[in-house]
Design a protein around this motif. Structure first.
Motif, PDB file in Angstrom:
ATOM      1  N   PRO A 124      30.899  45.398  22.224  1.00  0.00           N
ATOM      2  CA  PRO A 124      29.449  45.296  22.020  1.00  0.00           C
ATOM      3  C   PRO A 124      28.933  43.871  22.192  1.00  0.00           C
ATOM      4  CG  PRO A 124      30.578  45.393  19.910  1.00  0.00           C
ATOM      5  CD  PRO A 124      31.634  45.612  20.956  1.00  0.00           C
ATOM      6  N   LEU A 125      27.660  43.776  22.518  1.00  0.00           N
ATOM      7  CA  LEU A 125      27.045  42.474  22.751  1.00  0.00           C
ATOM      8  C   LEU A 125      26.313  42.037  21.485  1.00  0.00           C
ATOM      9  CD1 LEU A 125      25.702  43.018  26.372  1.00  0.00           C
ATOM     10  CD2 LEU A 125      27.934  42.165  25.623  1.00  0.00           C
ATOM     11  N   ASN A 126      27.067  41.350  20.630  1.00  0.00           N
ATOM     12  CA  ASN A 126      26.507  40.849  19.379  1.00  0.00           C
ATOM     13  C   ASN A 126      26.696  39.334  19.307  1.00  0.00           C
ATOM     14  OD1 ASN A 126      29.268  40.576  18.780  1.00  0.00           O
ATOM     15  ND2 ASN A 126      29.318  42.588  17.800  1.00  0.00           N
ATOM     16  N   GLU A 127      26.272  38.755  18.216  1.00  0.00           N
ATOM     17  CA  GLU A 127      26.320  37.293  18.079  1.00  0.00           C
ATOM     18  C   GLU A 127      27.746  36.765  18.116  1.00  0.00           C
ATOM     19  OE1 GLU A 127      23.966  33.913  15.428  1.00  0.00           O
ATOM     20  OE2 GLU A 127      23.787  36.059  14.965  1.00  0.00           O
ATOM     21  N   GLU A 128      28.695  37.561  17.609  1.00  0.00           N
ATOM     22  CA  GLU A 128      30.094  37.135  17.623  1.00  0.00           C
ATOM     23  C   GLU A 128      30.637  36.996  19.042  1.00  0.00           C
ATOM     24  OE1 GLU A 128      28.921  39.613  15.662  1.00  0.00           O
ATOM     25  OE2 GLU A 128      28.913  38.381  13.846  1.00  0.00           O
TER      26      GLU A 128
ATOM     27  N   PRO B  20      19.589  44.641  31.314  1.00  0.00           N
ATOM     28  CA  PRO B  20      19.153  44.231  29.975  1.00  0.00           C
ATOM     29  C   PRO B  20      19.426  45.300  28.922  1.00  0.00           C
ATOM     30  CG  PRO B  20      17.284  44.627  31.457  1.00  0.00           C
ATOM     31  CD  PRO B  20      18.498  44.612  32.301  1.00  0.00           C
ATOM     32  N   ILE B  21      19.308  46.559  29.301  1.00  0.00           N
ATOM     33  CA  ILE B  21      19.786  47.689  28.503  1.00  0.00           C
ATOM     34  C   ILE B  21      20.652  48.509  29.445  1.00  0.00           C
ATOM     35  CG2 ILE B  21      19.171  49.792  27.251  1.00  0.00           C
ATOM     36  CD1 ILE B  21      16.572  48.418  26.432  1.00  0.00           C
ATOM     37  N   SER B  22      21.932  48.647  29.135  1.00  0.00           N
ATOM     38  CA  SER B  22      22.869  49.196  30.110  1.00  0.00           C
ATOM     39  C   SER B  22      22.831  50.718  30.138  1.00  0.00           C
ATOM     40  CB  SER B  22      24.294  48.725  29.793  1.00  0.00           C
ATOM     41  OG  SER B  22      25.179  49.237  30.777  1.00  0.00           O
ATOM     42  N   MET B  23      22.306  51.264  31.237  1.00  0.00           N
ATOM     43  CA  MET B  23      22.240  52.711  31.412  1.00  0.00           C
ATOM     44  C   MET B  23      23.634  53.302  31.580  1.00  0.00           C
ATOM     45  SD  MET B  23      18.907  53.332  31.309  1.00  0.00           S
ATOM     46  CE  MET B  23      18.955  52.113  29.993  1.00  0.00           C
ATOM     47  N   ASN B  24      24.485  52.613  32.338  1.00  0.00           N
ATOM     48  CA  ASN B  24      25.816  53.151  32.621  1.00  0.00           C
ATOM     49  C   ASN B  24      26.793  52.984  31.460  1.00  0.00           C
ATOM     50  OD1 ASN B  24      24.740  52.490  35.589  1.00  0.00           O
ATOM     51  ND2 ASN B  24      26.345  54.052  35.719  1.00  0.00           N
ATOM     52  N   LEU B  25      26.396  52.261  30.441  1.00  0.00           N
ATOM     53  CA  LEU B  25      27.224  52.124  29.246  1.00  0.00           C
ATOM     54  C   LEU B  25      26.583  52.873  28.079  1.00  0.00           C
ATOM     55  CD1 LEU B  25      28.348  48.399  29.556  1.00  0.00           C
ATOM     56  CD2 LEU B  25      29.718  50.447  29.956  1.00  0.00           C
ATOM     57  N   GLY B  26      25.929  53.999  28.405  1.00  0.00           N
ATOM     58  CA  GLY B  26      25.391  54.858  27.365  1.00  0.00           C
ATOM     59  C   GLY B  26      24.117  54.352  26.731  1.00  0.00           C
TER      60      GLY B  26
ATOM     61  N   PRO C 219      21.796  45.502  23.721  1.00  0.00           N
ATOM     62  CA  PRO C 219      22.395  44.293  23.135  1.00  0.00           C
ATOM     63  C   PRO C 219      21.598  43.831  21.917  1.00  0.00           C
ATOM     64  CG  PRO C 219      21.924  44.029  25.493  1.00  0.00           C
ATOM     65  CD  PRO C 219      21.218  45.260  25.041  1.00  0.00           C
ATOM     66  N   GLU C 220      22.251  43.103  21.022  1.00  0.00           N
ATOM     67  CA  GLU C 220      21.524  42.493  19.921  1.00  0.00           C
ATOM     68  C   GLU C 220      20.641  41.369  20.460  1.00  0.00           C
ATOM     69  OE1 GLU C 220      24.060  41.192  16.782  1.00  0.00           O
ATOM     70  OE2 GLU C 220      24.811  43.215  16.329  1.00  0.00           O
ATOM     71  N   PHE C 221      19.464  41.237  19.877  1.00  0.00           N
ATOM     72  CA  PHE C 221      18.519  40.201  20.313  1.00  0.00           C
ATOM     73  C   PHE C 221      19.159  38.822  20.221  1.00  0.00           C
ATOM     74  CE2 PHE C 221      15.015  37.220  19.783  1.00  0.00           C
ATOM     75  CZ  PHE C 221      14.139  37.619  20.787  1.00  0.00           C
TER      76      PHE C 221
ATOM     77  N   GLU D 238      11.839  42.492  29.069  1.00  0.00           N
ATOM     78  CA  GLU D 238      10.760  42.093  28.171  1.00  0.00           C
ATOM     79  C   GLU D 238      11.132  42.279  26.700  1.00  0.00           C
ATOM     80  OE1 GLU D 238       7.035  43.956  29.386  1.00  0.00           O
ATOM     81  OE2 GLU D 238       7.794  44.078  31.422  1.00  0.00           O
ATOM     82  N   TYR D 239      12.095  43.139  26.400  1.00  0.00           N
ATOM     83  CA  TYR D 239      12.502  43.343  25.005  1.00  0.00           C
ATOM     84  C   TYR D 239      13.131  42.090  24.397  1.00  0.00           C
ATOM     85  CZ  TYR D 239      11.814  48.429  24.824  1.00  0.00           C
ATOM     86  OH  TYR D 239      11.276  49.691  24.810  1.00  0.00           O
ATOM     87  N   PHE D 240      13.669  41.208  25.248  1.00  0.00           N
ATOM     88  CA  PHE D 240      14.516  40.124  24.747  1.00  0.00           C
ATOM     89  C   PHE D 240      13.962  38.734  25.021  1.00  0.00           C
ATOM     90  CE2 PHE D 240      17.143  43.785  25.981  1.00  0.00           C
ATOM     91  CZ  PHE D 240      17.655  44.121  24.743  1.00  0.00           C
ATOM     92  N   ASP D 241      12.752  38.656  25.570  1.00  0.00           N
ATOM     93  CA  ASP D 241      12.135  37.353  25.842  1.00  0.00           C
ATOM     94  C   ASP D 241      13.055  36.493  26.712  1.00  0.00           C
ATOM     95  OD1 ASP D 241      10.119  35.473  25.746  1.00  0.00           O
ATOM     96  OD2 ASP D 241      10.877  34.513  23.931  1.00  0.00           O
ATOM     97  N   ILE D 242      13.601  37.124  27.753  1.00  0.00           N
ATOM     98  CA  ILE D 242      14.502  36.429  28.675  1.00  0.00           C
ATOM     99  C   ILE D 242      13.726  35.942  29.888  1.00  0.00           C
ATOM    100  CG2 ILE D 242      16.494  36.738  30.224  1.00  0.00           C
ATOM    101  CD1 ILE D 242      17.273  36.589  27.324  1.00  0.00           C
ATOM    102  N   ASP D 243      14.041  34.749  30.337  1.00  0.00           N
ATOM    103  CA  ASP D 243      13.442  34.169  31.543  1.00  0.00           C
ATOM    104  C   ASP D 243      14.500  34.194  32.643  1.00  0.00           C
ATOM    105  OD1 ASP D 243      11.872  32.771  33.352  1.00  0.00           O
ATOM    106  OD2 ASP D 243      12.468  30.812  32.563  1.00  0.00           O
ATOM    107  N   PRO D 244      14.624  35.294  33.395  1.00  0.00           N
ATOM    108  CA  PRO D 244      15.709  35.418  34.373  1.00  0.00           C
ATOM    109  C   PRO D 244      15.502  34.502  35.576  1.00  0.00           C
ATOM    110  CG  PRO D 244      14.205  37.256  34.589  1.00  0.00           C
ATOM    111  CD  PRO D 244      13.739  36.470  33.384  1.00  0.00           C
TER     112      PRO D 244
END
Length: 382
Positions: free
Chosen positions: A155-159, A180-186, A190-192, A228-234
Motif C-alpha cells: 500500500p501507498l502510505n507514509e511508511e 493517481p487512483i489505480s484502477m488495475n490495482l482494485g 493512496p494516502e494523501f 485533483e484529489y491529491f493537490d499534485i502538480d504533475p
C-alpha cells in the motif's frame, strides 16, 4: 447466446473473450447479434464515460466534413484547438500537448520525454499496475530483461516514503509513473500523506512525476482528473480512453513547457495516426460536453456513488469482500477466492456485464432505472 468457438482461422484474439458477440451499443446497453440487451457496467474499462452513442458526440461525427488524413509534418487548425482545450482543463501547469493514438502511445511519449529532460534511464512504477501493452510500458511493471525499472509495492502510505527515497536518492530515476487512483490495482487510493511526500521527494531528487490518467480521466473518480484529489502538480500527464468517449481512437501526452521543449529538441515523437481528424472532431465535442455539463454529471456521480455503495453493502456475498468505491469506479475484492469470477460469469448469463474481480465502471450519466436493474441482476447472480 452466440459464442465464439475459439477456432477462428484468421482473427487473433488478444485475450480471453467473453462468450458474447456484440453488434451494437447505446447508452448503458450492449446489444448482441441475437438482439438481446445487456446492461453495461464496464464502459469498455473507463472508455464510455458518457455511455455509448452520446447524441452530441454522434452529431459531431455525423457532421464532420474535414480531411481524411493530415500528415504529422503539416498544420491542422483543430489540433491547435484541441490542445488549447486540454491545457485549460488538466490540473497543474501542463501546456505542451503531444498527439497519440491511444494510452500506450501516450505513455511511450511520456517515458521518452522524461528521459530526454532528465538524461536518466530508470523509472519507478507501482508493482502490479498497468500502463500499456508495448514492451516499454509492460516493462514498467514486469520483470523485463530489457529495461531497468524499479517497482514500488502498495500500500501507498507514509511508511512507504522511506523505501521510495532510497530509490530516488541515486539520482538515476527519470520519472515516477502511476495512476493517481489505480484502477488495475482494485481502485486503490493512496494516502494523501504519501502523495504529498512523493511529490516532495521527486522534487528533491530531480525526478519527474507522470500521472497516468488514461483510465481515471474525464470524471471517472468524481473529479475531472483524479490527480485533483491529491493537490499534485504533475510534470507529465497521459490521457486517452474517455478523451473521445469511445467514439474514435485517440490519446494525448501533456507536459510542462520546459519538458516538452526538451523533447522537441532531442527526439520529437512521430505518430502516423495520432489525432486523426475524425478523432479530433469527436474529442473536441467530448471536451466541450464536459465543460458544459460537468456540474450535472458531478451531481449524478455523487448520487449514484451513494446508491451503489448502499446497495452493494447490503448484498449477501458468499465470501468476505473488501470494497473500494470512488466516484463511478468500484472494485469488490474477494482475496484469493475465485468467487468474483463465478459471479461475473453468472451476471453475464443474466444480462449484466462487469469485469472479473468484481470491477465496475458504469457510465457517469447512467439513469436510476438502469442502475437499479443492473444491481438487481448482480444480486441475483451472487
Amino acid at each position: 447466446m452466440q459464442v465464439s468457438n475459439g477456432q477462428n482461422k484468421y482473427y487473433a484474439e488478444s485475450e480471453e473473450v467473453k462468450p458474447l458477440r456484440i453488434k451494437d451499443a447505446e447508452r448503458s446497453f450492449l446489444i448482441s447479434v441475437e438482439g438481446k440487451k445487456y446492461i453495461d457496467f464496464g464502459s469498455g474499462w473507463c472508455v464510455g464515460n458518457l455511455g455509448w452513442k452520446n447524441p452530441e458526440l454522434e452529431k459531431a461525427i455525423k457532421n464532420f466534413n474535414g480531411p481524411t488524413y493530415i500528415s504529422p509534418n503539416l498544420e491542422y487548425e483543430p489540433w491547435i484547438e484541441l490542445a488549447g482545450l486540454l491545457s485549460k482543463i488538466v490540473p497543474g501547469k501542463l501546456t505542451k500537448c503531444f498527439r497519440a493514438t491511444g494510452g500506450t502511445e501516450a505513455v511511450e511519449i511520456a517515458l521518452q520525454a522524461a528521459k530526454s529532460y532528465t538524461g536518466r534511464e530508470e523509472f519507478i512504477a507501482l508493482d502490479g499496475a498497468f500502463h500499456g501493452n508495448s514492451i516499454a510500458a509492460e516493462g514498467l511493471v514486469s520483470d523485463s530483461p530489457y529495461f531497468n525499472w524499479k517497482k514500488l509495492k502498495p500500500p501507498l502510505n507514509e511508511e512507504k516514503l522511506n523505501e521510495l527515497e532510497k530509490m530516488l536518492k541515486t539520482k538515476k530515476v527519470a520519472a515516477l509513473i502511476m495512476e493517481p487512483i489505480s484502477m488495475n490495482l482494485g481502485v486503490m487510493v493512496p494516502e494523501f500523506s504519501f502523495m504529498q511526500g512523493m511529490q516532495d521527494l521527486c522534487r528533491k531528487y530531480g525526478t519527474l512525476i507522470i500521472m497516468d490518467e488514461v483510465a481515471t480521466g474525464f470524471g471517472r473518480t468524481g473529479k475531472l482528473f483524479a490527480t485533483e484529489y491529491f493537490d499534485i502538480d504533475p510534470d507529465i500527464m497521459c490521457i486517452a480512453k474517455a478523451l473521445s468517449g469511445g467514439a474514435a481512437p485517440i490519446g494525448a501526452t501533456i507536459m510542462k513547457e520546459e519538458v516538452g521543449e526538451s523533447l522537441k529538441k532531442d527526439n520529437y515523437p512521430y505518430s502516423t495516426y495520432g489525432w486523426h481528424p475524425l478523432s479530433v472532431a469527436a474529442s473536441i465535442a467530448n471536451v466541450r460536453f464536459f465543460q458544459k455539463h460537468w456540474g450535472e454529471l458531478q451531481e449524478n456521480i455523487q448520487f449514484m456513488n451513494e446508491y451503489f455503495r448502499q446497495r452493494l453493502s447490503q448484498m449477501e456475498f458468499k465470501k468476505p469482500v473488501k470494497m473500494s468505491i470512488v466516484g463511478m469506479a468500484m472494485n469488490l475484492d474477494f482475496g484469493k477466492s475465485d468467487y468474483g469470477e463465478k459471479v461475473t460469469k453468472r451476471a453475464l448469463k443474466n444480462g449484466l456485464i462487469v469485469f472479473e474481480g468484481i470491477t465496475m465502471f458504469p457510465a457517469l450519466d447512467i439513469d436510476f432505472e438502469t442502475a437499479k436493474a443492473g444491481l438487481d441482476i448482480l444480486e441475483k447472480s451472487l
